[in-house]
Design a protein around this motif. Sequence first.
Motif, PDB file in Angstrom:
ATOM      1  N   LEU A   1     -12.422  -9.262  -5.091  1.00 20.88           N
ATOM      2  CA  LEU A   1     -11.452  -9.371  -4.000  1.00 20.88           C
ATOM      3  C   LEU A   1     -10.845 -10.771  -3.973  1.00 20.88           C
ATOM      4  O   LEU A   1      -9.634 -10.936  -3.773  1.00 20.88           O
TER       5      LEU A   1
ATOM      6  N   ASP B   1     -10.454 -12.704  -6.510  1.00 22.87           N
ATOM      7  CA  ASP B   1      -9.561 -12.783  -7.655  1.00 22.87           C
ATOM      8  C   ASP B   1      -8.244 -12.056  -7.380  1.00 22.87           C
ATOM      9  O   ASP B   1      -7.160 -12.598  -7.622  1.00 22.87           O
ATOM     10  N   SER B   2      -8.311 -10.837  -6.868  1.00 21.06           N
ATOM     11  CA  SER B   2      -7.062 -10.092  -6.668  1.00 21.06           C
ATOM     12  C   SER B   2      -6.237 -10.716  -5.546  1.00 21.06           C
ATOM     13  O   SER B   2      -5.003 -10.747  -5.627  1.00 21.06           O
TER      14      SER B   2
ATOM     15  N   ARG C   1      -4.444 -13.653  -7.034  1.00 19.05           N
ATOM     16  CA  ARG C   1      -3.403 -13.189  -7.953  1.00 19.05           C
ATOM     17  C   ARG C   1      -2.176 -12.665  -7.209  1.00 19.05           C
ATOM     18  O   ARG C   1      -1.041 -12.900  -7.624  1.00 19.05           O
ATOM     19  N   ILE C   2      -2.403 -11.918  -6.146  1.00 21.52           N
ATOM     20  CA  ILE C   2      -1.280 -11.352  -5.391  1.00 21.52           C
ATOM     21  C   ILE C   2      -0.436 -12.476  -4.787  1.00 21.52           C
ATOM     22  O   ILE C   2       0.792 -12.476  -4.875  1.00 21.52           O
TER      23      ILE C   2
ATOM     24  N   LEU D   1      -5.783  -1.883  -3.133  1.00 22.85           N
ATOM     25  CA  LEU D   1      -5.469  -3.313  -3.019  1.00 22.85           C
ATOM     26  C   LEU D   1      -4.056  -3.526  -2.495  1.00 22.85           C
ATOM     27  O   LEU D   1      -3.811  -4.435  -1.686  1.00 22.85           O
TER      28      LEU D   1
ATOM     29  N   ALA E   1       4.515  -9.620  -5.741  1.00 21.19           N
ATOM     30  CA  ALA E   1       3.351  -9.593  -6.630  1.00 21.19           C
ATOM     31  C   ALA E   1       3.481  -8.453  -7.639  1.00 21.19           C
ATOM     32  O   ALA E   1       3.162  -8.618  -8.819  1.00 21.19           O
TER      33      ALA E   1
ATOM     34  N   VAL F   1       3.053 -10.255 -11.487  1.00 24.66           N
ATOM     35  CA  VAL F   1       1.767 -10.019 -12.159  1.00 24.66           C
ATOM     36  C   VAL F   1       1.248  -8.605 -11.966  1.00 24.66           C
ATOM     37  O   VAL F   1       0.291  -8.194 -12.623  1.00 24.66           O
ATOM     38  N   GLY F   2       1.863  -7.838 -11.048  1.00 28.58           N
ATOM     39  CA  GLY F   2       1.352  -6.512 -10.754  1.00 28.58           C
ATOM     40  C   GLY F   2       0.104  -6.569  -9.888  1.00 28.58           C
ATOM     41  O   GLY F   2      -0.437  -7.656  -9.609  1.00 28.58           O
ATOM     42  N   ILE F   3      -0.327  -5.404  -9.410  1.00 24.52           N
ATOM     43  CA  ILE F   3      -1.578  -5.301  -8.653  1.00 24.52           C
ATOM     44  C   ILE F   3      -2.397  -4.226  -9.359  1.00 24.52           C
ATOM     45  O   ILE F   3      -2.502  -3.085  -8.911  1.00 24.52           O
TER      46      ILE F   3
ATOM     47  N   ARG G   1      -8.895  -2.651 -11.631  1.00 26.02           N
ATOM     48  CA  ARG G   1      -9.859  -3.271 -12.542  1.00 26.02           C
ATOM     49  C   ARG G   1     -10.180  -2.318 -13.668  1.00 26.02           C
ATOM     50  O   ARG G   1     -10.204  -1.100 -13.457  1.00 26.02           O
TER      51      ARG G   1
END
Lengths: 207, 207
Positions: A183, A185-186, A189-190, B159, B194, B198-200, B203
Amino acid sequence: MDESRNPRRRPGGRSARVQDAVAQAALAQLLDVGYQGLTIRGVAQAAGVAETTVYRRWPTTNHLTAAALLKLTETDNPLPDTGTLDGDLRALLTQIVALLKRPEVLRVVRSAAAIDHDEDGSVRAGKSAFFDARFADAKLIVERAIDRGEIASNTDAHLLIEALVAPSYMRALLENHPLDEELVDSSVRIVLGALQSVGIPKRADSS
Amino acid sequence: MDESRNPRRRPGGRSARVQDAVAQAALAQLLDVGYQGLTIRGVAQAAGVAETTVYRRWPTTNHLTAAALLKLTETDNPLPDTGTLDGDLRALLTQIVALLKRPEVLRVVRSAAAIDHDEDGSVRAGKSAFFDARFADAKLIVERAIDRGEIASNTDAHLLIEALVAPSYMRALLENHPLDEELVDSSVRIVLGALQSVGIPKRADSS
């Protein structure tokens, strides 16, 4: 005020020591007996100061809760300064997730969430005191990234930090999903992905 | 069960009508007396069914709360289908913000946040029932966007929806910042930004 009688061993002298003692005492009580058990009298006794001294600066237990939460976060969690926005955001969110995983901390956050802050000015003030201070700290991370030229100068620090931390608060309070490294990490990233593409700009009408 | 006496005016027949009546009764009680005042006995009486019928399907008031919240959100808030991801996310978050601004709804969400879902399996089940169902609904928005080719097929719907709605929940529960159109706008922009860069992604190890 006779400053000569109170040489400044630390900023604020006696006043700062009282604030520190009260915040420590409030934190200890909060983690021990929870929000419902927190009393101004109990905190004053534990801090070794007069009740009126506490009332003057912290008129309600909500103010004490805010002071205690700030003490907790400031003590264990110095603001990250890793040299990159990515590193700082990751370190900040890792701190917050670790705090939210501590049952006694989560109990306090749950108490804060349970209270209707529209109903009572003192609650609003207390909750604001905590979140405003935390967001003000976190804004330094954003300002440093702007200074390094990593992100646009019109980046809205509040929206950025809010987008970073909100999913973790939501999982801690409402969802049955893990508060974990994935979580963190995402979420990082977002936020970085949004900054890369459309940015997270301040509104034209906000300062 | 004598189905011939209960022609299926709606899917599920008597069982669905009981579920509907119980959820309606639970919702009415919840909005009226709040979470603390909710009782299985009271809901059974208001719904006109036996207490044992309620207990069998909703063993705790947490399950009733989840059912009531679902009823509330489903009734007033059909899942948006505007033809674009931008439009759908905006409509969904606008619905959620409107719900969170209703004092009686916010009271219920505060109650849910106040409860430690690690402590009690039934609480966890009740809260999960609500959020899992809401997220499952919202995932349709993401699936349609994937089908239209707007976003990558490995997009993580949970997410994405979480990033969209979490800042609004955080403002409703903890912050002293406005739940307004600007927040809807910036939340949608951050998520779309996002997705653009980079996309979401899901995993590798999640299905």
